[in-house]
Design an enzyme around this catalytic site. Structure first.
Site, PDB file in Angstrom:
ATOM      1  N   ASP A 242     -12.196 -56.078   2.198  1.00  0.00           N
ATOM      2  CA  ASP A 242     -13.054 -55.775   3.322  1.00  0.00           C
ATOM      3  C   ASP A 242     -13.383 -57.106   4.005  1.00  0.00           C
ATOM      4  O   ASP A 242     -14.324 -57.784   3.630  1.00  0.00           O
ATOM      5  CB  ASP A 242     -14.313 -55.100   2.773  1.00  0.00           C
ATOM      6  CG  ASP A 242     -15.298 -54.751   3.869  1.00  0.00           C
ATOM      7  OD1 ASP A 242     -15.101 -55.214   5.006  1.00  0.00           O
ATOM      8  OD2 ASP A 242     -16.260 -54.032   3.573  1.00  0.00           O
ATOM      9  N   ASP A 388     -20.102 -41.253  11.619  1.00  0.00           N
ATOM     10  CA  ASP A 388     -20.048 -42.364  10.665  1.00  0.00           C
ATOM     11  C   ASP A 388     -21.144 -42.170   9.599  1.00  0.00           C
ATOM     12  O   ASP A 388     -21.748 -41.099   9.491  1.00  0.00           O
ATOM     13  CB  ASP A 388     -20.204 -43.683  11.450  1.00  0.00           C
ATOM     14  CG  ASP A 388     -19.510 -44.856  10.781  1.00  0.00           C
ATOM     15  OD1 ASP A 388     -19.552 -44.950   9.542  1.00  0.00           O
ATOM     16  OD2 ASP A 388     -18.945 -45.703  11.505  1.00  0.00           O
ATOM     17  N   ASP A 501     -13.455 -44.717   4.375  1.00  0.00           N
ATOM     18  CA  ASP A 501     -13.634 -46.119   4.749  1.00  0.00           C
ATOM     19  C   ASP A 501     -14.009 -46.887   3.475  1.00  0.00           C
ATOM     20  O   ASP A 501     -14.250 -46.286   2.421  1.00  0.00           O
ATOM     21  CB  ASP A 501     -14.767 -46.183   5.791  1.00  0.00           C
ATOM     22  CG  ASP A 501     -14.811 -47.504   6.546  1.00  0.00           C
ATOM     23  OD1 ASP A 501     -13.930 -48.359   6.333  1.00  0.00           O
ATOM     24  OD2 ASP A 501     -15.734 -47.673   7.365  1.00  0.00           O
ATOM     25  N   ARG A 560      -8.819 -46.688   5.445  1.00  0.00           N
ATOM     26  CA  ARG A 560      -8.779 -48.109   5.815  1.00  0.00           C
ATOM     27  C   ARG A 560      -7.870 -48.884   4.858  1.00  0.00           C
ATOM     28  O   ARG A 560      -7.105 -49.731   5.279  1.00  0.00           O
ATOM     29  CB  ARG A 560     -10.182 -48.707   5.846  1.00  0.00           C
ATOM     30  CG  ARG A 560     -10.190 -50.110   6.459  1.00  0.00           C
ATOM     31  CD  ARG A 560     -11.582 -50.605   6.757  1.00  0.00           C
ATOM     32  NE  ARG A 560     -12.306 -50.986   5.555  1.00  0.00           N
ATOM     33  CZ  ARG A 560     -13.522 -51.526   5.556  1.00  0.00           C
ATOM     34  NH1 ARG A 560     -14.162 -51.712   6.700  1.00  0.00           N
ATOM     35  NH2 ARG A 560     -14.125 -51.854   4.432  1.00  0.00           N
ATOM     36  N   ASP A 576     -11.943 -53.346  11.340  1.00  0.00           N
ATOM     37  CA  ASP A 576     -13.040 -53.744  12.218  1.00  0.00           C
ATOM     38  C   ASP A 576     -12.652 -54.897  13.141  1.00  0.00           C
ATOM     39  O   ASP A 576     -12.978 -56.059  12.894  1.00  0.00           O
ATOM     40  CB  ASP A 576     -14.256 -54.122  11.363  1.00  0.00           C
ATOM     41  CG  ASP A 576     -14.759 -52.933  10.545  1.00  0.00           C
ATOM     42  OD1 ASP A 576     -14.393 -51.791  10.883  1.00  0.00           O
ATOM     43  OD2 ASP A 576     -15.496 -53.144   9.573  1.00  0.00           O
TER      44      ASP A 576
END
Length: 901
Positions: A242, A388, A501, A560, A576
């Protein structure tokens, strides 16, 4: 990581990374090779004398497998080499310890089946080595004994060499009495200590590719399409992370990893699939790197015999060496070879190829309703609206906020009435809370990942303290899938889909923002399986969506994190990104790289996730995104709202036009995804895939092809007045899809642009079906008629395909579809059935035929399958050579011919 302004007070621990005010990655949070003990150790090995030799007397050959022992002359440890010739021109090489202290990890669940082997035979053998036939043409494998080396030859050409630089390294499992080098039994990074109870276990192998100057793949990196040499910097890293505010043009690891590299030259395309799920580094060097064009010309003039060569070295922290060498010879052969191993792109529901509207976060049901109404008011189509993490009850997934989303079914029904859908996020970090059903069940069942001491592993993520389900367990995945049932996940309906995610997995207070490597998945350490975790999360989620429908409906799940094989499950996005022009530009090579390794369903957040785009950037991003496979706008919580109608009527009109163009091309996108599902060919592809001998295409990354027949060169420069597009193919002609102007191939074409321009060209010799009646959503267009765009190239027949099914179920697997070949040859346009055993009916018909590059006919006659004939009306624009045939009226699933006399 989504910047956690909401949770900052909670997550002060280890969270400096999220709170830095700068818009750039804090590189200090992520290791360089020098800071990764095994990478540093392996990289210190210099090419040259390999300690490994092949013990030819141990060779055993059955019909399908060769085994041979290798010995390391320095420490006398023996390895077992296995060699297989696989169906479809693939060679598999496995190297493991002959007698490991305990089993070493071998990656499960990625190969779709045990690959089919083909016979190997010995051609010759002496004390120096053995030569084996690979059966295909004049292909053979030469195993040299001292030092061990493996060459794959075709005729007199070496296609690929293994260990030719002597960088094979295999750290054997051992007891800890031996002398301890730094980082072998534990290492520390920042405040985290990684205990290594199994000691050093890295594996490494080098590959040499003679004749190759261009290699691609090994996503995910925010870097150029053509991979760079790494001699003067870090290797490319494959380790799902991440990475907050990722930096561009950098070999740092990102959210996903596919350990597949594709090598291409004008002569041949090959691939290397390194099946290992541990942290992996890939070094690339080249004997032509750094040579100027002048230096290369000098070589040419002086007749230098030096063939270009690229050398690649793979280094993984643990596991075994299990590598598949895909020998092409064409790009499409490599795609089908890889697909035969790990599967093809899942066939998405048609609606998921439409436009998706997302932000972190739509506040409540009223907000969702008003955004939905805004699309109708401004006449912009969309298929999915997204929620979200804030839609949940306190970041407890599978729940709804009781105040803001009190009646989710009412909200979903409102969308369903308009033939629209929703996606809600379900992340794999589970809030540690004894009042939370999901947590209690996972804990009771013992399904959490364990820490090295045997307790449930805990880390910080959005809910605060969280534990992580062990998705490597089939029983855990089955339980997770069962949670998507309508009676378990309350408030859900069949038009709600899922987004996974943070599944790298993201652990805010973990080393490098992820899970400790000494955490345990059963008897395996997290270090062995790390890059697989995200694949397993998406796999279990998709299975849940399939099961809740009784196996009828195709799922849609965005992930992701990903790995080899993720293409079988759903879609990915580039994470992102930021509202910057360079992020718009990089979305092209990032998605092209994914397509080359099987993952076609790729997109980037339209407008950029972080920061606020200028109006010009937002419009250009909508235009570019309309011609990329996954089309979703998304934005950070702290950014101003940016629904498409908030930037004044002129910009609303520009965005509306881009989105509507996307919808007119949905039949083409859908047919390409069907083909990707059947063949493994990428939907969005670099030009060299179709023009493999055209050197001018090898490093192009600002334009690309969708399928074979649409060339796209989006405008990605601020204030652009024009772009220069390369139109490939000396025998090709290309038609501007907006103006119908015709251009010859093999040229750089300067195209003046305004804010409404999206340079897109249709290849002469192609037929593309479109639907020009754009409605609220793709589902509303299901029975609408088609317009066929026939682009002529007088040198060849024009052809195309039309694929139709119900758009959302698995019934296509039962042959419930229409699949037709459209051909224009000798002034006759015809539609023939490509799947005579398939059965499906459609209400759609052909309402228009537009022929580009046409000459004026005296009459146009339609003949239907039952022998009826009728004259058709047409217009001819002599200035543009465009012929429009109006209302031919035949059913899209029928046989027919149209003759132009």
């Amino acid at each position: 990581v989504k910047a956690n302004s909401l949770m900052a007070p909670l997550l002060v621990v280890g969270l400096a990374l999220c709170l830095s005010g700068t818009w750039a990655v804090d590189k200090g949070n992520f290791k360089t090779c020098e800071q990764s003990a095994f990478c540093k150790r392996q990289r210190a090995l210099k090419p040259g004398e390999s300690p490994y030799r092949a013990l030819l007397e141990t060779m055993e050959l059955t019909n399908t497998r060769l085994t041979l022992q290798l010995i390391n002359d320095n420490n006398k440890v023996r390895l077992l080499l296995e060699l297989y010739r696989l169906q479809g021109n693939i060679t598999r090489v496995k190297i493991n310890e002959l007698k490991p202290l305990k089993p070493r990890y071998e990656v499960p669940d990625v190969l779709i089946r045990e690959p089919t082997t083909e016979p190997l035979s010995v051609l010759s053998q002496d004390e120096n080595g053995v030569v084996l036939s690979l059966g295909v043409e004049s292909q053979r494998v030469i195993i040299s004994a001292r030092p061990f080396r493996l060459d794959i030859m075709e005729g007199s050409d070496v296609l690929m060499s293994l260990n030719s630089r002597g960088l094979l390294a295999f750290e054997h499992l051992r007891m800890q009495e031996e002398k301890v080098e730094d980082g072998m039994w534990e290492e520390t990074f920042k405040s985290h200590t990684d205990s290594k109870p199994n000691g050093p276990s890295a594996v490494s192998l080098d590959f040499s590719l003679p004749g190759v100057e261009h290699v691609y793949g090994i996503p995910e990196h925010a870097d150029t399409l053509r991979l760079k040499t790494t001699d003067n910097g870090d290797p490319y890293r494959l380790y799902n992370l991440d990475v907050f505010q990722y930096e561009l043009y950098n070999p740092m690891a990102l959210y996903g990893s596919v350990p597949v590299m594709v090598a291409h030259s004008a002569q041949r395309t090959t691939g290397i699939f390194w099946l290992n799920a541990a942290e992996t580094w890939v070094d690339i060097s080249s004997n032509t790197a750094g040579k100027t064009v002048f230096g290369k010309m000098l070589d040419y003039v002086q007749g230098s015999s030096e063939t270009p060569q690229t050398d690649v070295r793979w280094i993984s922290e643990s596991g075994i060496i299990d590598v598949f060498i895909m020998l092409g010879p064409t790009p499409k052969d490599v795609f089908s070879q890889y697909a035969s191993l790990t599967g093809t792109q899942s066939f998405p529901p048609l609606a998921s190829l439409g436009y998706h509207q997302c932000r972190w976060n739509y506040n409540d049901q009223e907000d969702v309703k008003s955004v939905d109404a805004g699309f109708d008011e401004h006449d912009i189509p969309y298929d999915f609206i997204w929620l979200d993490i804030e839609h949940t009850d306190g970041k407890r997934y599978f729940t709804w906020d009781p105040h803001k989303f009190a009646t989710p079914k009412e909200m979903l029904q409102g969308l369903m009435d308009k033939k629209r859908k929703m996606v809600a996020i379900v992340d794999p970090h589970i809030k540690v809370d004894s009042n939370y059903k999901i947590h209690n069940e996972i804990r009771t069942l013992g399904f959490y990942v364990k820490n090295k001491d045997g307790g449930d592993y805990e880390g910080w993520c959005w809910p605060g303290s969280a534990s992580y389900p062990d998705f490597t367990r089939a029983d855990m995945r089955a339980w997770w899938a069962s949670m998507f049932a309508y009676d378990q996940y309350e408030g859900t309906m069949e038009n709600l889909y899922t987004w996974n995610d943070m599944n790298e997995p993201s652990v805010f207070n973990g080393p490098e923002v992820t899970m400790h490597k000494d955490a345990m998945h059963g008897s395996w350490e997290h270090r062995d399986i790390h890059n697989l975790y995200g694949l397993y999360v998406q796999m279990a989620t998709a299975e849940g969506l399939i099961q809740r429908s009784g196996g009828v409906e195709r799922p849609f799940v965005l992930t992701r994190a990903f790995f080899a094989g993720s293409q079988r499950i759903g879609a990915v996005w580039t994470g992102d990104n930021a509202a910057e022009w360079d992020h718009l530009k990089i979305s092209i090579p990032m998605c092209l790289s994914m397509g080359l390794v099987g993952i076609s369903f790729c997109g980037a957040d339209i407008g950029g996730f972080f920061k606020s785009p200028s109006t010009e950037l937002l419009v250009r991003w909508y235009q570019a995104g309309a011609y990329q496979p996954f089309y979703r706008a998304h934005a950070h919580l702290d950014t101003p709202r940016r629904e498409p109608w908030l930037f004044g009527p002129e910009n609303t009109a520009l965005i509306r036009e881009a989105v509507r163009q996307r919808y007119t091309f949905l039949p083409y996108w859908y047919q390409l995804f069907y083909r990707a599902h059947v063949t493994g060919e990428p939907v969005m592809r670099p030009l060299w895939v179709e023009y493999p001998q055209d050197l001018a295409t090898f490093a192009l990354e600002d334009e690309y092809l969708i399928g074979r027949d649409l060339l796209v060169h989006p405008v990605v420069e601020e204030g652009a007045r024009g772009v220069t597009a390369y139109l490939p193919g000396k025998d090709e002609v290309w038609f501007d899809v907006h103006t119908f102007q015709k251009h010859n191939g093999a040229q750089n074409l300067y195209i003046p642009v305004t804010m409404s321009s999206i340079p897109v060209f249709q290849r002469g010799g192609s037929i593309i079906p479109r639907k020009l009646r754009v409605r609220r959503s793709s589902t509303c267009m299901e029975h609408d008629p088609y317009t066929l765009y026939v682009a002529l190239n007088l040198q060849r027949t024009a052809d195309g395909e039309l694929y139709i099914d119900d758009g959302h179920t698995f019934n296509y697997e039962k042959k419930e579809f229409i699949y037709r070949k459209l051909t224009f040859a000798n002034k006759v346009l015809s539609s023939v059935n490509l799947a005579p055993d398939a059965k499906f009916t459609t209400d759609s018909w052909i309402e228009r035929i537009i022929v580009l590059g046409a000459s004026k006919p005296s009459k146009v006659t339609l003949k239907t399958a039952d022998g009826q004939e009728k004259q058709l009306e047409f217009d001819f624009d002599a200035s543009m050579s465009v012929l429009t045939v109006r209302k031919p009226g035949m059913n899209a699933g029928a046989d027919w011919t149209v003759t132009f006399q």
